[in-house]
Design a protein around this motif. Structure first.
Motif, PDB file in Angstrom:
ATOM      1  N   ASN A 109      47.170  33.880  32.526  1.00 17.64           N
ATOM      2  CA  ASN A 109      46.306  34.328  32.302  1.00 17.64           C
ATOM      3  C   ASN A 109      45.217  33.931  32.310  1.00 17.64           C
ATOM      4  O   ASN A 109      44.372  33.736  31.275  1.00 17.64           O
ATOM      5  N   TRP A 110      45.156  32.143  32.278  1.00 17.00           N
ATOM      6  CA  TRP A 110      43.904  31.240  31.888  1.00 17.00           C
ATOM      7  C   TRP A 110      42.746  31.969  33.463  1.00 17.00           C
ATOM      8  O   TRP A 110      42.074  32.217  32.583  1.00 17.00           O
ATOM      9  N   GLU A 111      43.848  32.414  34.409  1.00 21.28           N
ATOM     10  CA  GLU A 111      42.630  32.826  35.333  1.00 21.28           C
ATOM     11  C   GLU A 111      41.972  34.021  34.679  1.00 21.28           C
ATOM     12  O   GLU A 111      41.177  34.186  35.088  1.00 21.28           O
ATOM     13  N   LEU A 112      43.242  34.564  34.619  1.00 25.66           N
ATOM     14  CA  LEU A 112      42.497  35.923  34.160  1.00 25.66           C
ATOM     15  C   LEU A 112      41.834  36.522  33.672  1.00 25.66           C
ATOM     16  O   LEU A 112      40.721  37.092  34.383  1.00 25.66           O
ATOM     17  N   SER A 113      41.676  35.657  32.582  1.00 21.33           N
ATOM     18  CA  SER A 113      40.692  35.827  31.341  1.00 21.33           C
ATOM     19  C   SER A 113      39.394  34.945  31.930  1.00 21.33           C
ATOM     20  O   SER A 113      38.456  35.603  31.783  1.00 21.33           O
ATOM     21  N   ALA A 114      39.419  33.404  32.324  1.00 22.71           N
ATOM     22  CA  ALA A 114      38.360  33.180  32.970  1.00 22.71           C
ATOM     23  C   ALA A 114      37.559  34.392  34.415  1.00 22.71           C
ATOM     24  O   ALA A 114      35.990  34.262  33.927  1.00 22.71           O
ATOM     25  N   ALA A 115      38.187  35.052  35.379  1.00 24.18           N
ATOM     26  CA  ALA A 115      38.099  35.510  36.093  1.00 24.18           C
ATOM     27  C   ALA A 115      36.810  37.079  35.418  1.00 24.18           C
ATOM     28  O   ALA A 115      36.404  37.007  36.199  1.00 24.18           O
ATOM     29  N   ARG A 116      37.404  37.078  33.755  1.00 27.34           N
ATOM     30  CA  ARG A 116      37.004  38.446  33.643  1.00 27.34           C
ATOM     31  C   ARG A 116      35.489  37.526  33.081  1.00 27.34           C
ATOM     32  O   ARG A 116      34.588  38.987  33.405  1.00 27.34           O
ATOM     33  N   ALA A 117      35.409  36.388  32.450  1.00 25.93           N
ATOM     34  CA  ALA A 117      34.346  36.746  31.481  1.00 25.93           C
ATOM     35  C   ALA A 117      33.180  36.365  32.866  1.00 25.93           C
ATOM     36  O   ALA A 117      32.218  36.709  32.393  1.00 25.93           O
ATOM     37  N   ALA A 118      33.402  35.028  33.813  1.00 20.16           N
ATOM     38  CA  ALA A 118      32.565  35.209  35.339  1.00 20.16           C
ATOM     39  C   ALA A 118      31.987  36.919  35.959  1.00 20.16           C
ATOM     40  O   ALA A 118      30.975  36.572  36.336  1.00 20.16           O
ATOM     41  N   ARG A 119      32.737  37.474  35.964  1.00 18.84           N
ATOM     42  CA  ARG A 119      32.416  38.800  36.662  1.00 18.84           C
ATOM     43  C   ARG A 119      31.621  39.328  35.415  1.00 18.84           C
ATOM     44  O   ARG A 119      30.393  39.916  36.134  1.00 18.84           O
ATOM     45  N   ILE A 120      31.180  39.275  33.822  1.00 20.91           N
ATOM     46  CA  ILE A 120      30.669  39.687  33.270  1.00 20.91           C
ATOM     47  C   ILE A 120      29.332  38.819  33.407  1.00 20.91           C
ATOM     48  O   ILE A 120      28.376  39.712  33.357  1.00 20.91           O
ATOM     49  N   VAL A 121      29.792  37.549  33.939  1.00 20.18           N
ATOM     50  CA  VAL A 121      27.857  36.804  33.825  1.00 20.18           C
ATOM     51  C   VAL A 121      27.478  37.442  34.766  1.00 20.18           C
ATOM     52  O   VAL A 121      26.222  37.569  34.443  1.00 20.18           O
ATOM     53  N   ARG A 122      28.450  37.436  35.220  1.00 22.06           N
ATOM     54  CA  ARG A 122      27.739  37.542  37.177  1.00 22.06           C
ATOM     55  C   ARG A 122      26.902  39.456  37.440  1.00 22.06           C
ATOM     56  O   ARG A 122      25.346  39.404  37.702  1.00 22.06           O
ATOM     57  N   LEU A 123      27.438  40.322  36.160  1.00 24.34           N
ATOM     58  CA  LEU A 123      26.679  41.691  36.126  1.00 24.34           C
ATOM     59  C   LEU A 123      25.658  40.734  35.345  1.00 24.34           C
ATOM     60  O   LEU A 123      24.406  41.638  35.689  1.00 24.34           O
ATOM     61  N   PHE A 124      25.406  40.094  34.174  1.00 20.55           N
ATOM     62  CA  PHE A 124      24.200  40.211  33.103  1.00 20.55           C
ATOM     63  C   PHE A 124      23.476  38.989  34.047  1.00 20.55           C
ATOM     64  O   PHE A 124      22.298  39.455  33.965  1.00 20.55           O
ATOM     65  N   GLU A 125      23.673  38.495  34.553  1.00 19.25           N
ATOM     66  CA  GLU A 125      22.654  37.575  35.997  1.00 19.25           C
ATOM     67  C   GLU A 125      21.773  38.887  36.497  1.00 19.25           C
ATOM     68  O   GLU A 125      21.221  38.481  37.054  1.00 19.25           O
TER      69      GLU A 125
END
Length: 212
Positions: A109-125
């Motif tokens: 779940n560490w990797e899943l939670s971090a990847a989800r947050a990072a995906r939203i960062v990409r969208l915001f960029e």
């Protein structure tokens, strides 16, 4: 000397201005998200220092995935437009329930939670929010809001939190008291998140100290 004095702002006036800006941002977010707030899929909290937008992960991602649902794009687009208009730092946090995951892409779940947050960062960029304003934090199952023993509790714990700090990020990223203070506000880095963040091309990680 008079010109210099005029440029100095009274701390109380400066704080009042900040509070007004945070309140207006919070109200704008509430107006844009009212339908989902009514359904308890989004919650917005404001304090004197920050505004938090908590989004239920079930409306953002399929189970066990970090790919954003097509139906969630409109929601995130509305949020991004409001945040892009402000200069404040944003901490994007991913949270999961306690159900284990073990895949080649997400060993835990560490990797899943971090990847989800990072995906939203990409969208915001993509909406013009500068990468220097954002930090990714994957907290896994470690900060539950409810009891993971029930389906309702697990549903509440699966979430993404956007924590908007009520101050622009210091320009200097090398030393200096302002930069150090900002780093303290972001909290300690969480082990193991860089590998997960790199799955979606991110290299920023962070832990959480919720009260900034």
């Amino acid at each position: 000397y008079k010109a210099v004095e005029e440029q100095k702002q009274d701390p109380q006036a400066e704080n009042a201005t900040l509070q007004g800006h945070l309140q207006q941002m919070s109200e704008d977010l509430e107006t844009a998200m009212q339908d989902l707030i009514d359904q308890e899929m989004i919650r917005i909290e404001r304090t004197p220092s920050w505004v938090e937008v908590e989004i239920n992960a079930d409306i953002l991602f399929p189970s066990g995935s970090a790919e954003i649902e097509a139906s969630a794009m409109t929601v995130l687009d509305r949020i991004a437009v409001i945040l892009a208009e402000r200069p404040y730092p944003i901490r994007i946090e991913g949270h999961t329930d306690t159900r284990p995951i073990k895949t080649s892409q997400f060993p835990s779940n560490w990797e899943l939670s971090a990847a989800r947050a990072a995906r939203i960062v990409r969208l915001f960029e993509g909406h013009g929010i500068g990468s220097g304003r954002m930090v990714v934090a994957g907290l896994g199952e470690n900060q539950p809001l409810s009891d993971n023993a029930t389906e309702e509790g697990r549903n509440r714990n699966r979430r993404v939190a956007l924590v908007i700090l009520g101050a622009p990020r210091p320009k200097s990223r090398r030393g200096g008291k302002a930069a150090e203070e900002f780093g303290t506000l972001l909290g300690e880095a969480v082990e193991g998140l860089q590998a997960a963040a790199q799955l979606v091309g991110m290299h920023l990680v962070g832990g959480r100290e919720h009260a900034f």
